[in-house]
Design an enzyme around this catalytic site. Structure first.
Site, short mmCIF file in Angstrom:
data_model
loop_
_atom_site.label_atom_id
_atom_site.label_comp_id
_atom_site.label_asym_id
_atom_site.label_seq_id
_atom_site.Cartn_x
_atom_site.Cartn_y
_atom_site.Cartn_z
N ILE A 1 7.31 7.10 17.23
CA ILE A 1 6.99 7.83 15.99
C ILE A 1 5.70 8.65 16.14
CG2 ILE A 1 6.55 7.64 13.48
CD1 ILE A 1 9.32 6.67 14.16
N GLN B 1 6.93 19.94 7.10
CA GLN B 1 8.21 19.60 6.43
C GLN B 1 8.02 19.54 4.92
OE1 GLN B 1 11.13 19.42 8.22
NE2 GLN B 1 9.75 20.05 9.85
N ARG C 1 -5.07 10.55 4.45
CA ARG C 1 -4.03 11.56 4.60
C ARG C 1 -2.98 11.50 3.49
NH1 ARG C 1 -3.18 13.98 9.04
NH2 ARG C 1 -1.01 14.17 8.41
N ASP D 1 4.49 0.58 12.12
CA ASP D 1 3.32 -0.11 11.53
C ASP D 1 3.23 -1.57 11.95
OD1 ASP D 1 2.62 2.23 10.32
OD2 ASP D 1 3.40 1.71 8.34
N LYS E 1 0.83 -1.21 0.00
CA LYS E 1 0.00 0.00 0.00
C LYS E 1 0.86 1.25 0.00
CE LYS E 1 -1.75 1.54 4.08
NZ LYS E 1 -1.44 2.94 4.40
N ASN E 2 1.86 1.29 0.91
CA ASN E 2 2.60 2.54 1.08
C ASN E 2 3.64 2.79 -0.01
OD1 ASN E 2 1.03 3.09 3.24
ND2 ASN E 2 2.55 2.59 4.81
N CYS F 1 -5.21 12.70 12.95
CA CYS F 1 -5.89 11.41 12.76
C CYS F 1 -5.78 10.61 14.04
CB CYS F 1 -5.34 10.67 11.55
SG CYS F 1 -3.83 9.79 11.86
N ARG G 1 -8.71 -0.68 4.22
CA ARG G 1 -7.83 0.34 3.64
C ARG G 1 -6.46 -0.24 3.31
NH1 ARG G 1 -7.42 5.61 7.05
NH2 ARG G 1 -6.13 5.99 5.26
N ARG H 1 0.11 14.55 13.23
CA ARG H 1 0.65 14.34 11.88
C ARG H 1 0.64 15.61 11.01
NH1 ARG H 1 -1.50 8.68 9.62
NH2 ARG H 1 0.42 8.78 8.43
N PRO H 2 1.38 16.64 11.44
CA PRO H 2 1.46 17.84 10.62
C PRO H 2 2.26 17.61 9.33
CG PRO H 2 2.93 18.03 12.50
CD PRO H 2 2.19 16.72 12.66
N VAL H 3 2.21 18.55 8.39
CA VAL H 3 2.92 18.38 7.10
C VAL H 3 3.84 19.57 6.81
CG1 VAL H 3 1.23 16.82 6.04
CG2 VAL H 3 0.92 19.30 5.82
N1 EPU Z 1 5.96 14.77 11.04
C1 EPU Z 1 5.93 16.11 11.38
N2 EPU Z 1 5.92 17.02 10.37
C2 EPU Z 1 5.91 16.67 9.05
C3 EPU Z 1 5.95 15.31 8.72
C4 EPU Z 1 5.98 14.38 9.74
O1 EPU Z 1 5.91 16.46 12.56
O2 EPU Z 1 5.89 17.57 8.19
C5 EPU Z 1 6.02 13.77 12.13
C6 EPU Z 1 4.75 12.91 12.19
O3 EPU Z 1 3.72 13.56 12.91
C7 EPU Z 1 5.27 11.66 12.86
C8 EPU Z 1 6.68 11.53 12.30
O4 EPU Z 1 7.04 12.83 11.83
O5 EPU Z 1 5.32 11.87 14.24
C9 EPU Z 1 6.83 10.54 11.16
O6 EPU Z 1 5.79 10.73 10.22
P1 EPU Z 1 5.92 10.41 8.68
O7 EPU Z 1 5.79 11.69 7.92
O8 EPU Z 1 7.11 9.57 8.40
O9 EPU Z 1 4.61 9.56 8.42
P2 EPU Z 1 3.76 9.54 7.10
O10 EPU Z 1 4.68 9.77 5.96
O11 EPU Z 1 2.58 10.42 7.25
C10 EPU Z 1 4.05 7.01 6.53
C11 EPU Z 1 3.15 5.83 6.33
C12 EPU Z 1 2.56 5.42 7.67
C13 EPU Z 1 3.72 5.06 8.61
C14 EPU Z 1 4.68 6.25 8.73
C15 EPU Z 1 5.90 5.94 9.57
C16 EPU Z 1 2.35 6.15 4.07
C17 EPU Z 1 1.23 6.48 3.15
N3 EPU Z 1 2.09 6.19 5.38
O12 EPU Z 1 3.25 8.04 7.07
O13 EPU Z 1 1.76 4.26 7.43
O14 EPU Z 1 3.21 4.73 9.88
O15 EPU Z 1 5.10 6.66 7.41
O16 EPU Z 1 6.60 4.88 9.05
O17 EPU Z 1 3.45 5.85 3.63
C18 EPU Z 1 0.03 2.72 7.87
O18 EPU Z 1 0.31 2.17 6.78
O19 EPU Z 1 -0.74 2.19 8.71
C19 EPU Z 1 0.63 4.01 8.17
C20 EPU Z 1 0.13 4.82 9.11
#
Ligand code: EPU
Length: 422
Positions: free
Chosen positions: A332, A126, A93, A310, A22-23, A117, A402, A122-124
């Site tokens: 995480i 970055q 997301r 995960d 999926k990811n 969520c 999902r 999970r802010p964005v």
């Molecule tokens: N974070 C920030 N700011 C940002 C980006 C991330 O603070 O701009 C924080 C997040 O809040 C979190 C940490 O950094 O505390 C890591 O988050 P990351 O961005 O790596 O997570 P993601 O990219 O949103 C992906 C997977 C998740 C998986 C995480 C960690 C996808 C679509 N999703 O999420 O998968 O848990 O990486 O490995 O690739 C799942 O499949 O069940 C799932 C949640």
């Protein structure tokens, strides 16, 4: 809303095939936005998140042709609507992954800001900061990220050097996709090393992108004028693989999982060995034989190659019935223990203290009605249900749909007594 009814107590045995990841599939679907020639994908899992992403890119003007159950052709020649609306983003997301490609291809994008969520805020920021470093002008207004490259499509984004504040998987993917069409070189430091980032990079490279260092914490991208059509097979889902290994381990069973690889599962396999399982690996298969009783194993989640967040919930479930006590430390996400209260309803002994969970194995769990709260939490309830005495009814299994393809069919193939209740 569908529910899953499990009658526990049958050891899993037999063989099943693992689906595409999926990811990896989600960012790779977004990569199709970057070029005007068709991208042919195989080993695409049939999941709710994948159909949501397809809906999202289709309403942008991408033509999706299904060639078989797991193969698709995406043609984004007609891309004319660089918008990701709230009603789709709120359900998934990962929709944020269209931001980088849209900005690179159309020089503008309007993407709904994902909310928090179940597992954390999970802010964005970055993703946004990296795109700003590449020259994008970004405003967040009325719940939308409005982004544009000031020189329009002709000038586009400019390569830049950036260091992300934390390791972010989709952040790295978004910035890598934005950079492939930018002018000059982009360097992403502190990049995520997850195998799904590498799979995306391999797909982009087959489309003509110049990327080196994917799989390390420093990725270099030299922008090119355009990408071309390509064909790519999505990698196997390492988390689905790990989930079936845990399900087999907890039931005292023995399985062979095919169409997968142990290559990306070192941290998970090490813990299953510590728990007493016997594991043998082939080039594209993994077999597990469980001991009569598992030993409790402590884990600490961290970015790849360390133990994946995960897989945390699934290991909490196996520790619930293992011999001894274990500490599970989640580093995480700040709220990823929602499954613990549901496992306690089945008789588990779990104490939560901030980001630590102390789990003491009990002799048996008893079936009950429980509620799935997120994707991996749901997987842990399935694992617990498979070993619990009597019937476990899991509510809200749309979370499972999902991310796990045909879960009740695969479990039934391994001998589990599982039915979907509609
Ligand atoms: N974070 C920030 N700011 C940002 C980006 C991330 O603070 O701009 C924080 C997040 O809040 C979190 C940490 O950094 O505390 C890591 O988050 P990351 O961005 O790596 O997570 P993601 O990219 O949103 C992906 C997977 C998740 C998986 C995480 C960690 C996808 C679509 N999703 O999420 O998968 O848990 O990486 O490995 O690739 C799942 O499949 O069940 C799932 C949640």
């Amino acid at each position: 809303m569908d529910k899953l009814l499990i009658r526990g107590g049958t050891p899993l045995s037999g063989e099943i095939a693992i689906s595409g990841a999926k990811n990896a599939a989600l960012p790779i679907l977004c990569a199709s936005l970057l070029c005007t020639e068709p991208l042919r994908l195989t080993n695409v899992p049939q999941l709710k998140d994948v159909s949501t992403m397809l809906r999202l890119i289709e309403q942008m003007g991408v033509r999706v042709t299904r060639e078989g159950p797991d193969s698709l052709v995406l043609d984004s020649r007609g891309l004319d609507n660089p918008l990701a609306p709230y009603d789709l983003v709120k359900t998934m997301r990962a929709s944020i992954l269209v931001l980088g490609p849209l900005l690179a291809r159309c020089a503008e994008a309007r993407v709904s800001l994902p909310g928090g969520c179940a597992i954390g805020a999970r802010p964005v920021e970055q993703h946004i900061r990296g795109l700003q470093a590449m020259g994008a002008e970004i405003q967040v207004e009325h719940g939308y990220i409005q982004a544009r490259a000031p020189g329009g499509v002709r000038r586009g984004l400019q390569g830049a050097c950036m260091v992300t504040d934390m390791v972010t998987v989709t952040g790295t993917e978004n910035l890598m996709m934005a950079a492939v069409l930018a002018e000059g070189e982009t360097v992403i430091e502190n990049a995520a090393r997850e195998p799904e980032v590498v799979d995306l990079a391999n797909c982009l490279i087959s489309m003509g992108a110049q990327i080196s260092g994917a799989g390390t914490d420093k990725i270099r991208i030299r922008g090119v004028d355009s990408l071309h059509g390509a064909e790519h097979a999505i990698m196997a889902d390492r988390i689905e693989t790990g989930t079936y290994l845990c399900a087999t381990a907890v039931t005292g069973g023995s399985v062979r999982l095919t169409h997968t690889s142990a290559a990306y599962l070192d941290a998970v396999i090490d813990k299953l060995l510590d728990a007493g399982c016997e594991i043998t690996t082939e080039r594209e298969a993994i077999s597990l034989r469980a001991p009569p009783r598992l030993k409790a194993v402590s884990i600490r989640t961290s970015p790849y190659p360390a133990f994946p967040t995960d897989m945390q919930a699934q290991f909490m479930a196996i520790n619930c019935v293992a011999e001894g006590s274990a500490v599970i430390r989640e580093t995480i996400f700040e709220n990823r223990f929602m499954h613990a209260v549901e496992l306690i309803r089945l008789g588990a002994d779990i104490r939560i203290d901030a980001s630590n969970a102390m789990v003491t194995g009990v002799d048996r769990l008893d079936g009950a009605t429980v509620m799935a709260t997120d994707l991996r939490a749901s997987a842990s309830l399935v694992i617990a249900g498979l070993v619990a005495r009597g019937e476990t009814l899991i509510d809200r299994i749309y979370h499972l749909d999902r991310g796990y393809e045909r879960i009740e069919a695969k479990l039934s193939q391994l001998g589990a007594q599982v039915t979907r209740v509609r």
